[in-house]
Each structure stands twice: as C-alpha cells, then as structure tokens.
Write a protein that holds these residues in place. Structure first.
Motif, PDB file in Angstrom:
ATOM      1  N   PRO A   1       7.001 -30.114 110.283  1.00 48.00           N
ATOM      2  CA  PRO A   1       6.972 -31.486 110.801  1.00 48.00           C
ATOM      3  C   PRO A   1       8.379 -32.071 110.877  1.00 48.00           C
ATOM      4  N   GLY A   2       8.636 -32.736 111.981  1.00 50.53           N
ATOM      5  CA  GLY A   2       9.897 -33.460 112.112  1.00 50.53           C
ATOM      6  C   GLY A   2      11.004 -32.661 112.749  1.00 50.53           C
ATOM      7  N   GLU A   3      10.766 -31.394 113.029  1.00 47.37           N
ATOM      8  CA  GLU A   3      11.827 -30.584 113.628  1.00 47.37           C
ATOM      9  C   GLU A   3      11.636 -30.428 115.131  1.00 47.37           C
ATOM     10  N   ASN A   4      12.762 -30.162 115.821  1.00 50.04           N
ATOM     11  CA  ASN A   4      12.653 -29.715 117.215  1.00 50.04           C
ATOM     12  C   ASN A   4      12.159 -28.281 117.172  1.00 50.04           C
ATOM     13  N   ILE A   5      11.110 -27.998 117.932  1.00 51.46           N
ATOM     14  CA  ILE A   5      10.585 -26.633 117.860  1.00 51.46           C
ATOM     15  C   ILE A   5      10.790 -25.868 119.151  1.00 51.46           C
ATOM     16  N   TYR A   6      11.191 -26.565 120.193  1.00 57.74           N
ATOM     17  CA  TYR A   6      11.412 -25.885 121.459  1.00 57.74           C
ATOM     18  C   TYR A   6      12.477 -26.646 122.230  1.00 57.74           C
ATOM     19  N   GLU A   7      13.327 -25.913 122.911  1.00 51.45           N
ATOM     20  CA  GLU A   7      14.321 -26.572 123.750  1.00 51.45           C
ATOM     21  C   GLU A   7      14.684 -25.650 124.902  1.00 51.45           C
ATOM     22  N   ASP A   8      14.726 -26.192 126.094  1.00 54.29           N
ATOM     23  CA  ASP A   8      15.287 -25.438 127.212  1.00 54.29           C
ATOM     24  C   ASP A   8      16.243 -26.355 127.967  1.00 54.29           C
ATOM     25  N   ARG A   9      16.598 -25.989 129.171  1.00 53.49           N
ATOM     26  CA  ARG A   9      17.604 -26.731 129.915  1.00 53.49           C
ATOM     27  C   ARG A   9      17.221 -28.196 130.113  1.00 53.49           C
ATOM     28  N   SER A  10      15.913 -28.433 130.243  1.00 52.14           N
ATOM     29  CA  SER A  10      15.532 -29.791 130.618  1.00 52.14           C
ATOM     30  C   SER A  10      14.548 -30.447 129.659  1.00 52.14           C
ATOM     31  N   LEU A  11      14.089 -29.725 128.650  1.00 52.43           N
ATOM     32  CA  LEU A  11      12.993 -30.242 127.829  1.00 52.43           C
ATOM     33  C   LEU A  11      13.217 -29.953 126.345  1.00 52.43           C
ATOM     34  N   ILE A  12      12.779 -30.926 125.528  1.00 53.58           N
ATOM     35  CA  ILE A  12      12.758 -30.714 124.080  1.00 53.58           C
ATOM     36  C   ILE A  12      11.342 -31.005 123.593  1.00 53.58           C
ATOM     37  N   VAL A  13      10.840 -30.180 122.681  1.00 54.52           N
ATOM     38  CA  VAL A  13       9.552 -30.468 122.055  1.00 54.52           C
ATOM     39  C   VAL A  13       9.781 -30.664 120.562  1.00 54.52           C
ATOM     40  N   ARG A  14       9.276 -31.802 120.051  1.00 53.92           N
ATOM     41  CA  ARG A  14       9.385 -32.090 118.617  1.00 53.92           C
ATOM     42  C   ARG A  14       7.982 -32.217 118.037  1.00 53.92           C
TER      43      ARG A  14
ATOM     44  N   LEU B   1       5.269 -34.169 115.588  1.00 58.81           N
ATOM     45  CA  LEU B   1       4.994 -35.536 115.133  1.00 58.81           C
ATOM     46  C   LEU B   1       4.130 -35.457 113.873  1.00 58.81           C
ATOM     47  N   PRO B   2       4.424 -36.282 112.872  1.00 59.05           N
ATOM     48  CA  PRO B   2       3.666 -36.209 111.616  1.00 59.05           C
ATOM     49  C   PRO B   2       2.319 -36.931 111.746  1.00 59.05           C
ATOM     50  N   LEU B   3       1.246 -36.169 111.827  1.00 65.60           N
ATOM     51  CA  LEU B   3      -0.084 -36.784 111.896  1.00 65.60           C
ATOM     52  C   LEU B   3      -0.713 -36.793 110.507  1.00 65.60           C
ATOM     53  N   LYS B   4      -1.816 -37.519 110.413  1.00 63.70           N
ATOM     54  CA  LYS B   4      -2.448 -37.721 109.097  1.00 63.70           C
ATOM     55  C   LYS B   4      -3.891 -37.240 109.199  1.00 63.70           C
ATOM     56  N   HIS B   5      -4.093 -35.991 108.777  1.00 63.99           N
ATOM     57  CA  HIS B   5      -5.429 -35.407 108.911  1.00 63.99           C
ATOM     58  C   HIS B   5      -5.791 -34.733 107.586  1.00 63.99           C
ATOM     59  N   ARG B   6      -6.936 -34.082 107.545  1.00 63.09           N
ATOM     60  CA  ARG B   6      -7.394 -33.480 106.279  1.00 63.09           C
ATOM     61  C   ARG B   6      -6.579 -32.258 105.891  1.00 63.09           C
ATOM     62  N   ILE B   7      -5.980 -31.625 106.875  1.00 63.30           N
ATOM     63  CA  ILE B   7      -5.126 -30.458 106.621  1.00 63.30           C
ATOM     64  C   ILE B   7      -3.805 -30.721 107.350  1.00 63.30           C
ATOM     65  N   PRO B   8      -2.740 -29.953 107.045  1.00 66.51           N
ATOM     66  CA  PRO B   8      -1.465 -30.197 107.715  1.00 66.51           C
ATOM     67  C   PRO B   8      -1.634 -30.165 109.234  1.00 66.51           C
ATOM     68  N   THR B   9      -1.183 -31.214 109.876  1.00 66.58           N
ATOM     69  CA  THR B   9      -1.400 -31.366 111.319  1.00 66.58           C
ATOM     70  C   THR B   9      -0.162 -31.967 111.969  1.00 66.58           C
ATOM     71  N   CYS B  10       0.222 -31.402 113.086  1.00 67.88           N
ATOM     72  CA  CYS B  10       1.366 -31.912 113.841  1.00 67.88           C
ATOM     73  C   CYS B  10       0.944 -32.381 115.212  1.00 67.88           C
ATOM     74  N   GLY B  11       1.438 -33.538 115.611  1.00 70.43           N
ATOM     75  CA  GLY B  11       1.393 -33.880 117.019  1.00 70.43           C
ATOM     76  C   GLY B  11       2.614 -33.267 117.688  1.00 70.43           C
ATOM     77  N   PHE B  12       2.725 -33.463 119.005  1.00 71.67           N
ATOM     78  CA  PHE B  12       3.875 -32.923 119.718  1.00 71.67           C
ATOM     79  C   PHE B  12       4.420 -33.965 120.678  1.00 71.67           C
ATOM     80  N   LEU B  13       5.743 -34.075 120.685  1.00 68.88           N
ATOM     81  CA  LEU B  13       6.406 -34.962 121.635  1.00 68.88           C
ATOM     82  C   LEU B  13       7.191 -34.099 122.611  1.00 68.88           C
TER      83      LEU B  13
END
Lengths: 305, 305
Positions: free
Chosen positions: A122-135, A137-149
C-alpha cells in the motif's frame, strides 16, 4: 473514442446473480489494456466486449477474495492457448502467488510466456510507463485490500508554431520546451515558455476503490480524480451490515465523491440481495448528482471534461 | 417434467467464445442434482437455470483440463456463502486434490461443510444410491480422462391389484414380489411373478463422453443407452486435427451412437473456430438422424421413450 476508456466486465459482489458477474474492469489507455480484478468469467466477458488479449500485460488485483480473482487461472490458460508472448504481470498481495502457482503449475505447465507476480505494498507506485503511473490506495476491508489510482503523467505543452518560427528555435530544443523549458536566444535573451507554448492537455486520473468501508483517510489520495469507481455493496437500508462487513452504501460512496471533488462517480459491487440497481443510483444522486451505475458491457470514456 | 433431465450449463471447448461456456452439465434425477464437469462460469449458469445449490451433492470431473474444472473454486465459495451443509463429494482424478486444496485452503478456510475428493479409477462404480449407479467410462484423450455412465437401478415391477387381492397375498411379501419373486400359497402352490405383476418401467441410462478421440472400445459400455452425450469438437474438415488432439468429429460421434444403438445423441464441446454449430448437426445426422445440439440452457428430458 476517448484516449482513455473504462470497460466494465463485472460489477456484482460475492454471490452470483443472473444480472451481474463478479468484479472485473479493463482500463484502456490508448489501446494498452490494464485489467483491474479478475472475478470468475472475466475472460469470457473480455472476449464478449471484443477486447484484445494481446493488448493486456498488467493485471491489478485489489484483494484475495474469490470474487476478485477466481478468473485468473482461466484467463492465463486462454492466453497460453492463444500463444500470448512476452511477460504478464499480476500486481497482487504477496500471499496470492502460492495458491495460484499450485494451480498453474498443474494446469498450465510450459506457459509460452513469462508470468510474474508483483507483490503490492500500500502507498507505493506499482507501475510506471512513459505516460502512466499506477499507485495503490489504502482501502479498509476485512483483509488487506488496495485500491488503484491510474494517473496520466504530465503531458507535453503545445508549441506555438508561429513563435517557434519567429525565434528560429533549433529542433533539438523543442522537446524540452514542450516540457516547460524557456528558450535562450543565441544573444542571451530568455524567452519565457508561456510565450512559446500553450498549456498541455489535462492528465486523466481514475481511482478504483473496491472493496472498502467508508473511510475518509482515502480522500487526499483521490482528491479531484476525473472518475471514481467506489463500491456500493449496499443501500441505506443495510448501513449497519455495510459497517459490519467493511463495505459501503451508495450514499457513503457519493459522500466520498463529494468530499474528494471528483468529476464523476461510478457505482458497483452490488449485493445480490437487491433485485434492482436503481436504488443505488437514487440514493447516491441525493448526495452527488454526477453518478452513474456500472453494468456489464458499459464503456465509460474518461476525458476529464 | 421427466423423472430425469439433463441441463446443459456449458458446451464449448477450451477457448472462450461469446456463444458457449466451457463444459458443465447437471443431471437432475428426481431433484437430486449431479454435476458433470465444472468449467469456469458453471456456478453462474447453474443459478441462471434456476437449479438449487442445496440439491447438489456429487460432482463428477472427467479430466484435469481447465475448461472442465476451473469453475470449482467459485462454486465451492458460493456454497459456503449460502451456508451449504453436509458433504460435497468431488469425484475426480487423484491428482486434482493437491492444486485445488491449495486454492481452497487459502480462499475457503473454515468451510461450513465437508468437502471430499473421491479419486476415480476407470472401470469402477464410483457412486451408488437407492436408485442410481454411476460408473466411469474409459475415454481416449491426451491425459487420463473418464466418461460417466449414469444408470438407474432395476425398478420395481407393478403389482396387479386384482391378483394380489385374489390370492390374498400378505403385505409383507409385496416388496419381494415387486422385485420379481413368485408367490407360494399357504397350500404350496407357486404363482409365477408374471401373473401377479406387469413389467417395471424402463431404467434410464445416460452416458457422458467428453473429451475423447473416436474409440470403439467404448461401445460395449454405452450399448443401448437412452442418451449419449459425445463430444464433437470438430467437423469433418478437421478430421486430422481431431485425431492429433484426441478429439472427435460430429460424424465420429454419430458413428458411435449408431454402433452403440443409443436412443438419442447429444453433441457438444464445439471448437471455437466454428461460428455456426449447425455444421455439427448436419454432418452427424447423415449418420445418426436422432441427434440434437447441446446449448446453454437446454434441458433434455431422458424418459427412455
């Protein structure tokens, strides 16, 4: 079509219904396809929506509940049958690799492509290319869960051709000027960038938030995104059940959209108990009018207008 | 409805298409449901066809190719969510348990029911209850593969009420007489069963044969079945490819039906390369006219008439 489009493959929740498939989406960024969650049937719907398997290289799995990832073995098998090559990357919680490798090692021996599990934090950039970054997002669920920006990088400014010619600017400098550099003439005069260019097109931002309880901690991460997908498993009649199960109501999703000043809200992850999704739309629009309902086959252009 | 009905949940082959789901069927024997193969999406189609999860207790998996079993984790998760109780038995090759347990141990901890993998051995009876026996059939595929023969046990003969009263037969003897026993009067006379009963209803037999190359070794096992499901992955234009991949053509399926003197032939497991299934029907009917095409949602009554 818009430069960026979101394809809804499935927007139901854990229990199957005759109306919705489990969670899966494909973000199409200028024909590069990013899959977000991969519930059972995702590959079937992928094909139904005439998306191209060869354009898919990155999958993002929010959390390890079956309705968000049981479509992976089937999708990977199909890619193998179709002679997919290169590398497929699954961005997912580190615990995913063991059970899925056990399946794939048995059922998909000798994959003709490389399959990599990228453990997400959670909280890290996980993907990057020439034009896009994916990070994440810290979600709040019953098990570890990430949103994506998904965030487009800053785009190049548009050169003003007349000015470029007027100052006779060498071609080799144009790339820097498009990214905001001023121009220094041979006799040392500084020409401000604003005289040479007009502003870049807006960079698009899309946030995927499922599954999650209502949590305002998310707000700074999604502030001002063009499109927010926020789960609305329940309507207000089940607001307590939403809290207990770490899910949200449609109204809570709309409150997030309002407080984060997003452009548009897209609802989904509907509980099987609701026979008609319009209750989600009605309740959300009392708080945030620019809300739409996800549905299988829906394509949402994200153009930031 | 007939006493026995076959529900087609999916009849495509490995590659997904927009027209067919991968293999899965449900045999409904007087509201006891037996699932045969469980491709991705089987649980979704199960619900779509308004079948009852609580009536399902035995699953039969023909072989360990993904298009015949990738629906298992989703189905099992759903049964858990629905509070299914009792025991669920998956009759399947012994190698299945390891990869599926790895998935289920992670995703379906604390199942509220017992899940048992029953390793199947070709040629054995694998299931038996009061009225039904299920046996495996030796198919010829690239990996160990079993067909399944569902066979109703011999049924009770119908008592002739007039004769029962005429001979004043004690009630306690009637069960044996229904099963074919003669009656011995108190003074020692033998009344032949044929005088006391009329023949039982026919016992129904259904054979599931997928995936398999054409193999006449199968004939004695399926001789005279009421309904034969036989894969027809290819049409005659791909007879060589059928041989190479250990699949059958529609015409080969029809030849099996003809030589085994079956009542009706049901085709399925269509290759994704055919955009119209009627080619299978046309080619099969030149050999065996009483042929029909499987399709999702189709319900075939099996009444032996």
């Amino acid at each position: 079509m818009a430069n960026i489009e979101l394809n809804i493959l499935g927007c139901g929740s854990a229990l199957p219904t005759t109306r919705h498939l489990p969670s899966s989406q494909v973000l199409n960024v200028r024909e590069k396809l990013f899959m977000i969650d991969c519930g059972e049937g995702a590959q079937l719907q992928f094909r139904r929506q005439k998306l191209k398997f060869s354009r898919l290289q990155h999958l993002f799995i929010s959390h390890l509940h079956g309705d968000h990832c049981f479509g992976l073995p089937g999708l990977i098998s199909t890619l193998a049958l179709l002679g997919y090559t290169g590398e497929l990357v699954i961005h997912v919680h580190s615990e995913a690799e063991k059970p899925f490798r056990a399946m794939l090692d048995y059922f998909c021996r000798d994959l003709p492509f490389s399959l990599r599990f990228n453990p997400i934090v959670p909280g890290e950039n996980i993907y990057e290319d020439r034009s896009l970054i994916v990070r994440t997002l810290p979600l709040k669920h019953r098990i570890p869960t990430c949103g994506f920006l998904f965030e487009e990088k800053q785009k190049a400014r548009h050169l003003l051709g007349d000015m470029v010619r007027f100052y006779n600017i060498p071609v080799k400098l144009l790339a820097d000027i498009k990214m905001g550099a001023d121009y220094v003439t041979p006799d040392g005069r500084v020409i401000l960038n604003e005289r040479l260019t007009r502003p870049a097109d807006r960079s698009i931002r899309y946030a995927y938030c499922s599954d999650t309880a209502y949590t305002e901690k998310l707000l700074p991460y999604i502030e001002g995104v063009d499109l927010l997908y926020h789960e609305s498993t329940f309507a207000e009649d089940n607001v307590l059940r939403a809290k207990e199960t770490f899910h949200s109501t449609a109204k809570q999703a709309a409150t997030m959209a309002l407080k984060a000043h997003v452009g548009q809200l897209l609802l989904g992850h509907y509980s099987a108990r609701y026979l008609n999704d319009s209750i989600f739309l009605d309740e959300a629009r009392t708080v945030f009018p620019n809300t739409i309902l996800a549905n299988e086959g829906l394509v949402v252009p994200i153009d930031g207008k």
